[in-house]
Motif scaffolding. Sequence first.
Motif, PDB file in Angstrom:
ATOM      1  N   GLY A 170      38.504  30.310  42.606  1.00  0.00           N
ATOM      2  CA  GLY A 170      39.900  29.950  42.795  1.00  0.00           C
ATOM      3  C   GLY A 170      40.382  28.809  41.938  1.00  0.00           C
ATOM      4  N   LYS A 171      39.470  28.141  41.206  1.00  0.00           N
ATOM      5  CA  LYS A 171      39.906  27.027  40.371  1.00  0.00           C
ATOM      6  C   LYS A 171      40.382  27.526  39.013  1.00  0.00           C
ATOM      7  CE  LYS A 171      38.756  22.371  38.883  1.00  0.00           C
ATOM      8  NZ  LYS A 171      37.760  21.260  38.907  1.00  0.00           N
ATOM      9  N   TYR A 172      39.515  28.154  38.257  1.00  0.00           N
ATOM     10  CA  TYR A 172      39.896  28.720  36.968  1.00  0.00           C
ATOM     11  C   TYR A 172      39.783  30.239  36.961  1.00  0.00           C
ATOM     12  CZ  TYR A 172      39.170  23.859  35.626  1.00  0.00           C
ATOM     13  OH  TYR A 172      39.234  22.496  35.568  1.00  0.00           O
ATOM     14  N   TRP A 173      38.876  30.757  37.799  1.00  0.00           N
ATOM     15  CA  TRP A 173      38.669  32.184  37.971  1.00  0.00           C
ATOM     16  C   TRP A 173      38.620  32.472  39.468  1.00  0.00           C
ATOM     17  CZ3 TRP A 173      37.900  35.137  33.440  1.00  0.00           C
ATOM     18  CH2 TRP A 173      37.630  34.406  32.285  1.00  0.00           C
ATOM     19  N   THR A 174      39.176  33.577  39.875  1.00  0.00           N
ATOM     20  CA  THR A 174      39.063  33.943  41.290  1.00  0.00           C
ATOM     21  C   THR A 174      37.640  34.421  41.577  1.00  0.00           C
ATOM     22  OG1 THR A 174      39.652  36.279  40.932  1.00  0.00           O
ATOM     23  CG2 THR A 174      41.464  34.707  41.302  1.00  0.00           C
ATOM     24  N   GLY A 175      37.291  34.425  42.851  1.00  0.00           N
ATOM     25  CA  GLY A 175      35.999  34.968  43.233  1.00  0.00           C
ATOM     26  C   GLY A 175      35.852  36.422  42.806  1.00  0.00           C
ATOM     27  N   GLU A 176      36.957  37.165  42.889  1.00  0.00           N
ATOM     28  CA  GLU A 176      36.927  38.570  42.473  1.00  0.00           C
ATOM     29  C   GLU A 176      36.630  38.692  40.983  1.00  0.00           C
ATOM     30  OE1 GLU A 176      39.825  42.551  42.307  1.00  0.00           O
ATOM     31  OE2 GLU A 176      40.640  40.595  42.913  1.00  0.00           O
ATOM     32  N   GLN A 177      37.230  37.821  40.176  1.00  0.00           N
ATOM     33  CA  GLN A 177      36.968  37.857  38.732  1.00  0.00           C
ATOM     34  C   GLN A 177      35.507  37.550  38.429  1.00  0.00           C
ATOM     35  OE1 GLN A 177      40.386  35.130  37.747  1.00  0.00           O
ATOM     36  NE2 GLN A 177      40.495  36.434  35.912  1.00  0.00           N
ATOM     37  N   MET A 178      34.950  36.565  39.132  1.00  0.00           N
ATOM     38  CA  MET A 178      33.550  36.230  38.919  1.00  0.00           C
ATOM     39  C   MET A 178      32.651  37.404  39.284  1.00  0.00           C
ATOM     40  SD  MET A 178      33.416  32.298  40.336  1.00  0.00           S
ATOM     41  CE  MET A 178      34.210  30.966  39.441  1.00  0.00           C
ATOM     42  N   SER A 179      32.890  37.968  40.443  1.00  0.00           N
ATOM     43  CA  SER A 179      32.085  39.114  40.878  1.00  0.00           C
ATOM     44  C   SER A 179      32.223  40.269  39.899  1.00  0.00           C
ATOM     45  CB  SER A 179      32.531  39.570  42.276  1.00  0.00           C
ATOM     46  OG  SER A 179      32.326  38.562  43.237  1.00  0.00           O
ATOM     47  N   GLU A 180      33.445  40.517  39.478  1.00  0.00           N
ATOM     48  CA  GLU A 180      33.702  41.644  38.586  1.00  0.00           C
ATOM     49  C   GLU A 180      33.060  41.442  37.220  1.00  0.00           C
ATOM     50  OE1 GLU A 180      35.172  45.494  38.113  1.00  0.00           O
ATOM     51  OE2 GLU A 180      35.077  44.206  39.905  1.00  0.00           O
ATOM     52  N   THR A 181      33.048  40.197  36.753  1.00  0.00           N
ATOM     53  CA  THR A 181      32.399  39.899  35.470  1.00  0.00           C
ATOM     54  C   THR A 181      30.931  40.277  35.515  1.00  0.00           C
ATOM     55  OG1 THR A 181      33.926  38.087  34.963  1.00  0.00           O
ATOM     56  CG2 THR A 181      31.797  38.064  33.847  1.00  0.00           C
ATOM     57  N   TYR A 182      30.252  39.831  36.555  1.00  0.00           N
ATOM     58  CA  TYR A 182      28.824  40.157  36.681  1.00  0.00           C
ATOM     59  C   TYR A 182      28.614  41.654  36.858  1.00  0.00           C
ATOM     60  CZ  TYR A 182      27.109  35.375  36.761  1.00  0.00           C
ATOM     61  OH  TYR A 182      26.764  34.100  36.394  1.00  0.00           O
ATOM     62  N   LYS A 183      29.465  42.277  37.634  1.00  0.00           N
ATOM     63  CA  LYS A 183      29.338  43.716  37.874  1.00  0.00           C
ATOM     64  C   LYS A 183      29.480  44.500  36.572  1.00  0.00           C
ATOM     65  CE  LYS A 183      31.488  47.511  40.493  1.00  0.00           C
ATOM     66  NZ  LYS A 183      32.575  47.855  41.466  1.00  0.00           N
ATOM     67  N   ARG A 184      30.453  44.114  35.753  1.00  0.00           N
ATOM     68  CA  ARG A 184      30.741  44.875  34.537  1.00  0.00           C
ATOM     69  C   ARG A 184      29.689  44.674  33.445  1.00  0.00           C
ATOM     70  NH1 ARG A 184      37.362  44.239  33.716  1.00  0.00           N
ATOM     71  NH2 ARG A 184      37.932  44.905  35.827  1.00  0.00           N
ATOM     72  N   ILE A 185      29.027  43.531  33.434  1.00  0.00           N
ATOM     73  CA  ILE A 185      28.012  43.327  32.395  1.00  0.00           C
ATOM     74  C   ILE A 185      26.603  43.678  32.872  1.00  0.00           C
ATOM     75  CG2 ILE A 185      29.355  41.550  31.227  1.00  0.00           C
ATOM     76  CD1 ILE A 185      27.684  39.426  32.457  1.00  0.00           C
ATOM     77  N   TYR A 186      26.455  43.851  34.172  1.00  0.00           N
ATOM     78  CA  TYR A 186      25.136  44.156  34.729  1.00  0.00           C
ATOM     79  C   TYR A 186      24.579  45.445  34.119  1.00  0.00           C
ATOM     80  CZ  TYR A 186      21.479  44.996  38.210  1.00  0.00           C
ATOM     81  OH  TYR A 186      20.277  45.210  38.832  1.00  0.00           O
ATOM     82  N   GLY A 187      23.355  45.368  33.631  1.00  0.00           N
ATOM     83  CA  GLY A 187      22.701  46.531  33.051  1.00  0.00           C
ATOM     84  C   GLY A 187      23.136  46.848  31.637  1.00  0.00           C
ATOM     85  N   LYS A 188      23.984  45.988  31.030  1.00  0.00           N
ATOM     86  CA  LYS A 188      24.490  46.266  29.685  1.00  0.00           C
ATOM     87  C   LYS A 188      24.088  45.183  28.681  1.00  0.00           C
ATOM     88  CE  LYS A 188      28.483  48.737  31.562  1.00  0.00           C
ATOM     89  NZ  LYS A 188      29.973  48.779  31.677  1.00  0.00           N
ATOM     90  N   LEU A 189      23.095  44.374  29.050  1.00  0.00           N
ATOM     91  CA  LEU A 189      22.689  43.254  28.204  1.00  0.00           C
ATOM     92  C   LEU A 189      21.294  43.438  27.637  1.00  0.00           C
ATOM     93  CD1 LEU A 189      24.006  40.276  30.396  1.00  0.00           C
ATOM     94  CD2 LEU A 189      25.214  41.554  28.613  1.00  0.00           C
ATOM     95  N   GLY A 190      20.891  44.674  27.423  1.00  0.00           N
ATOM     96  CA  GLY A 190      19.541  44.917  26.938  1.00  0.00           C
ATOM     97  C   GLY A 190      18.529  44.524  27.984  1.00  0.00           C
TER      98      GLY A 190
END
Length: 308
Positions: A170-190
């Motif tokens: 909620g300060k610079y990124w919402t909790g949803e944005q943080m969760s979504e960031t990890y979700k979207r990159i999960y399994g895509k970083l080699g």
Amino acid sequence: MMIRKTLLMCVLLSIFCGCVTTTKSNDETPSEKKKYKGNLELVIADVKQMQIHNKLKDSTQVDHLLDGFEKMKVDGVRITIFGDGVNPNPELFDYLYKESRKRGFKIFANPALWEGARRIVNKINKGKDTGKEVLGDMEATQVLVDRIIAFSKEYPAEWICPFNEDGHPGKYWTGEQMSETYKRIYGKLGNANLVGPCTWGVGSGTKILNKTDIKQYISIATTHNLGFEHKKWEKFIASADGMKVWDSETNMNKKYDDRAIRIEAAIDAGVNGLVLYDCWKGVDLTNGNLNAEGERWVSKYLVEEQSF
């Protein structure tokens, strides 16, 4: 008959004595020496400020820097994830990365400075201005995701965190944005492991662990402790739910008379890993030797027998 009995007794006695001797020999075999103090399993050197402010001048300095890191007996090197197109010295960045790999160092990467993920989105390398707000902006979230994935393909790492001192939910990124960031990159970083959240303080890190979904995606819980929040380590470690824990940016500054320096507090709290912030200052870049600061670093995390 007496001779046979005597021979049998001798054989049995020989076997028994042999077993005892063998057991004693095994007991006296020294076990593998412990490298680090406390629960530490991993120590990572840090070069991010050198890269952000372009302090490395040539490949010879890089070579000497890595010579020093070998003498510090660290396991890896933390490097910077810059926004697209704002790396101030791609040539030396590539050289340091490749030479670190040749020497067997593992790589940990995350964004630059405070509000690091926001800097990536706004393509800002350094300075107080971190650019336009990204709070609640899911397009900004995708920009961050795309950049992290692209970086991981160009510079494969063992550990990646998409954030660096980006505040509590909620300060610079919402909790949803943080969760979504990890979700979207999960399994895509080699083969890289996702870690996080690398917050400025332990308390903010605990909030993210408890108020977002990132624990579904990370393998190591990481936080800085810039506020000397030593008493909050226990809750952060408990919130990690059995995962390994790192102080992902520690140093030896003495800020409060009644509080331990941060590296000692982290080790006392039982963390499993350390990132040694700005430890490059402990290396003489003209010859690769450790200066007094480098020797002091080593004394903090290596067991005495392993000191240089």
